[in-house]
Write a protein that holds these residues in place. Structure first.
Motif, PDB file in Angstrom:
ATOM      1  N   GLY A  77       2.543  -1.018  32.761  1.00  0.00           N
ATOM      2  CA  GLY A  77       2.265  -1.301  31.357  1.00  0.00           C
ATOM      3  C   GLY A  77       0.890  -1.913  31.240  1.00  0.00           C
ATOM      4  O   GLY A  77       0.568  -2.869  31.953  1.00  0.00           O
ATOM      5  N   LEU A  78       0.055  -1.335  30.369  1.00  0.00           N
ATOM      6  CA  LEU A  78      -1.294  -1.839  30.156  1.00  0.00           C
ATOM      7  C   LEU A  78      -1.404  -2.401  28.744  1.00  0.00           C
ATOM      8  O   LEU A  78      -0.946  -1.786  27.786  1.00  0.00           O
ATOM      9  CB  LEU A  78      -2.318  -0.714  30.322  1.00  0.00           C
ATOM     10  N   ARG A  79      -2.010  -3.568  28.622  1.00  0.00           N
ATOM     11  CA  ARG A  79      -2.255  -4.180  27.312  1.00  0.00           C
ATOM     12  C   ARG A  79      -3.744  -4.097  27.021  1.00  0.00           C
ATOM     13  O   ARG A  79      -4.562  -4.532  27.818  1.00  0.00           O
ATOM     14  CB  ARG A  79      -1.810  -5.645  27.311  1.00  0.00           C
ATOM     15  N   PHE A  80      -4.079  -3.510  25.872  1.00  0.00           N
ATOM     16  CA  PHE A  80      -5.486  -3.390  25.487  1.00  0.00           C
ATOM     17  C   PHE A  80      -6.028  -4.756  25.093  1.00  0.00           C
ATOM     18  O   PHE A  80      -5.344  -5.534  24.430  1.00  0.00           O
ATOM     19  CB  PHE A  80      -5.661  -2.412  24.313  1.00  0.00           C
ATOM     20  N   GLU A  81      -7.280  -5.040  25.491  1.00  0.00           N
ATOM     21  CA  GLU A  81      -7.914  -6.311  25.118  1.00  0.00           C
ATOM     22  C   GLU A  81      -8.072  -6.401  23.597  1.00  0.00           C
ATOM     23  O   GLU A  81      -7.922  -7.462  23.019  1.00  0.00           O
ATOM     24  CB  GLU A  81      -9.283  -6.454  25.792  1.00  0.00           C
ATOM     25  N   ARG A  82      -8.399  -5.269  22.973  1.00  0.00           N
ATOM     26  CA  ARG A  82      -8.495  -5.204  21.506  1.00  0.00           C
ATOM     27  C   ARG A  82      -7.584  -4.080  21.042  1.00  0.00           C
ATOM     28  O   ARG A  82      -7.687  -2.956  21.533  1.00  0.00           O
ATOM     29  CB  ARG A  82      -9.922  -4.888  21.058  1.00  0.00           C
ATOM     30  N   ALA A  83      -6.709  -4.374  20.090  1.00  0.00           N
ATOM     31  CA  ALA A  83      -5.772  -3.370  19.579  1.00  0.00           C
ATOM     32  C   ALA A  83      -6.534  -2.247  18.876  1.00  0.00           C
ATOM     33  O   ALA A  83      -7.600  -2.470  18.301  1.00  0.00           O
ATOM     34  CB  ALA A  83      -4.786  -4.015  18.611  1.00  0.00           C
ATOM     35  N   ILE A  84      -5.974  -1.046  18.934  1.00  0.00           N
ATOM     36  CA  ILE A  84      -6.533   0.103  18.223  1.00  0.00           C
ATOM     37  C   ILE A  84      -6.262  -0.099  16.730  1.00  0.00           C
ATOM     38  O   ILE A  84      -5.144  -0.443  16.334  1.00  0.00           O
ATOM     39  CB  ILE A  84      -5.873   1.417  18.703  1.00  0.00           C
TER      40      ILE A  84
END
Length: 97
Positions: A77-84
């Motif tokens: 699972g990867l969490r983006f530093e800034r949400a799309i």
């Protein structure tokens, strides 16, 4: 403070490929199983470390800096530093479906 998981309602099931790059390594293509504005679940060939930073490139979007939140077998699972942005995410979903 513990990070709360992103709401399931924002998560969509997809079957797509993205370009992934570990820092200091070459890009390679991986399969994405689900996607949300905050992150994604990917199938990997190399096991990452939890907390490791990776660069994710979805077609048509800028590179997203991400962090490995969990690893189970060869799925992570990867969490983006800034949400799309929601409007950009909606367009992305339409293109991937």
């Amino acid at each position: 403070t513990e990070k709360k998981p992103s709401p399931r309602r924002n998560r969509i099931s997809v079957s797509a490929e993205v370009s992934l790059r570990r820092l200091g390594q070459n890009n390679y293509r991986v399969r994405v199983n689900d996607l949300s504005p905050e992150g994604c679940r990917v199938e990997l060939v190399e096991l990452p470390r939890i907390g490791e930073h990776m660069l994710v490139k979805l077609d048509g979007l800028e590179v997203l800096d991400s962090e490995v939140c969990w690893v189970h077998g060869f799925v992570a699972g990867l969490r983006f530093e800034r949400a799309i942005h929601p409007a950009v995410f909606d367009l992305l979903v339409q293109r991937l479906r």
